[in-house]
Motif scaffolding. Sequence first.
Motif, PDB file in Angstrom:
ATOM      1  N   ASN A 113       1.947   4.783  -3.545  1.00 51.76           N
ATOM      2  CA  ASN A 113       3.395   4.663  -3.739  1.00 51.76           C
ATOM      3  C   ASN A 113       3.694   3.892  -5.021  1.00 51.76           C
ATOM      4  O   ASN A 113       4.567   4.269  -5.812  1.00 51.76           O
ATOM      5  N   ILE A 114       2.970   2.813  -5.256  1.00 49.65           N
ATOM      6  CA  ILE A 114       3.145   2.025  -6.482  1.00 49.65           C
ATOM      7  C   ILE A 114       2.842   2.886  -7.705  1.00 49.65           C
ATOM      8  O   ILE A 114       3.602   2.897  -8.684  1.00 49.65           O
ATOM      9  N   ILE A 162       4.788  -7.368  -3.114  1.00 44.32           N
ATOM     10  CA  ILE A 162       3.750  -6.784  -3.971  1.00 44.32           C
ATOM     11  C   ILE A 162       4.282  -5.549  -4.684  1.00 44.32           C
ATOM     12  O   ILE A 162       4.088  -5.366  -5.897  1.00 44.32           O
ATOM     13  N   PHE A 163       4.976  -4.685  -3.941  1.00 44.52           N
ATOM     14  CA  PHE A 163       5.500  -3.439  -4.500  1.00 44.52           C
ATOM     15  C   PHE A 163       6.446  -3.717  -5.655  1.00 44.52           C
ATOM     16  O   PHE A 163       6.348  -3.101  -6.725  1.00 44.52           O
ATOM     17  N   GLY A 168       8.468  -3.298 -10.634  1.00 47.94           N
ATOM     18  CA  GLY A 168       9.705  -3.709 -11.289  1.00 47.94           C
ATOM     19  C   GLY A 168      10.826  -2.713 -11.033  1.00 47.94           C
ATOM     20  O   GLY A 168      11.773  -2.598 -11.815  1.00 47.94           O
ATOM     21  N   VAL A 169      10.732  -1.988  -9.917  1.00 42.06           N
ATOM     22  CA  VAL A 169      11.742  -0.995  -9.576  1.00 42.06           C
ATOM     23  C   VAL A 169      13.108  -1.667  -9.425  1.00 42.06           C
ATOM     24  O   VAL A 169      13.190  -2.854  -9.076  1.00 42.06           O
ATOM     25  N   GLU A 170      14.180  -0.922  -9.703  1.00 41.35           N
ATOM     26  CA  GLU A 170      15.517  -1.527  -9.745  1.00 41.35           C
ATOM     27  C   GLU A 170      16.147  -1.765  -8.377  1.00 41.35           C
ATOM     28  O   GLU A 170      16.961  -2.668  -8.209  1.00 41.35           O
ATOM     29  N   LEU A 200      12.006 -12.635  -0.765  1.00 40.65           N
ATOM     30  CA  LEU A 200      10.800 -12.363  -1.546  1.00 40.65           C
ATOM     31  C   LEU A 200      11.032 -11.452  -2.742  1.00 40.65           C
ATOM     32  O   LEU A 200      10.277 -11.507  -3.714  1.00 40.65           O
ATOM     33  N   VAL A 201      12.030 -10.602  -2.655  1.00 39.68           N
ATOM     34  CA  VAL A 201      12.320  -9.687  -3.770  1.00 39.68           C
ATOM     35  C   VAL A 201      13.745  -9.936  -4.240  1.00 39.68           C
ATOM     36  O   VAL A 201      14.666  -9.999  -3.438  1.00 39.68           O
TER      37      VAL A 201
END
Length: 284
Positions: A113-114, A162-163, A168-170, A200-201
């Motif tokens: 996925n990453i 982690i993802f 760095g997805v928006e 965490l994100v």
Amino acid sequence: MALVSVTELLLKADREGYAVGAFNANNMEIVQAIAQAAAMENAPVIMQASQGAIKYAGLDYITGMVKMAADEYKVPIALHLDHGTDFDQVVKCIRSGFSSVMYDGSKLTLKENIAMTNKVLDMARPIGVSVEAELGKIGGTEDHVHVDAKDAMYTDPEEARIFVEETGVESLAIAIGTAHGQYKGEPHLDFERLEKIKQLVKIPIVLHGSSGVPDNAIQKAIKLGVCKVNIDTNIREAFVWEMRKIINDNPDEIDPRKILGPAREAAVDIIRQKIRLFGSSNKA
């Protein structure tokens, strides 16, 4: 007004504590209804098309209709690919003029996925197209995307960290107890999980499968960091139920405008209700 990026809309929503409605555009009348509701509420909106809607209406038609709506109504409108599971479809939507795409790699391993999300980001970022990803499996069926209840899997907060760090997805769609389609009972959202993920994100969180979720639960999710709320089933219900009423009351009616027109107005009403619920009225 030209189409805007979803990132632009969600970052403002995140700062100010509301959510932007993401409404699925399946035909001309629903595109019109979304735009009219947004203008009446002076609200930003995201019009999103699933792969199924694109197959039904045609990519050029979907893109053209939404661009026309954005030109006609002076409120921020984004055009977003919903649940893009096919990389080629993502490419076609970007080339067609979508201002945002979702790559749904939720059925892949975390590593896969990453990797695929980064592949999409490498293509989208240089031209200013927003990218949404999904982690965890949201149950139910939306067009051709189906996840059995036994396979639905909540998003792991540490995997989310982690993802996001490695992509760095928006924005990130997470699984916390919602499902696509009509609910058989009242859904119960895992707010503790949502709160932990948001800690965490530091990016906008997306809630899929929101039709049928109680209003108080939606509002609590927004307070905990959800900035984009997806609505499709509620619009379909309002639209089709009004069509059925017109046909049942007027069995000899053959003018589609007299059937689809009232259905469009019913869709406007439910979309306006959702915009107010999300707190995005007068945020254009």
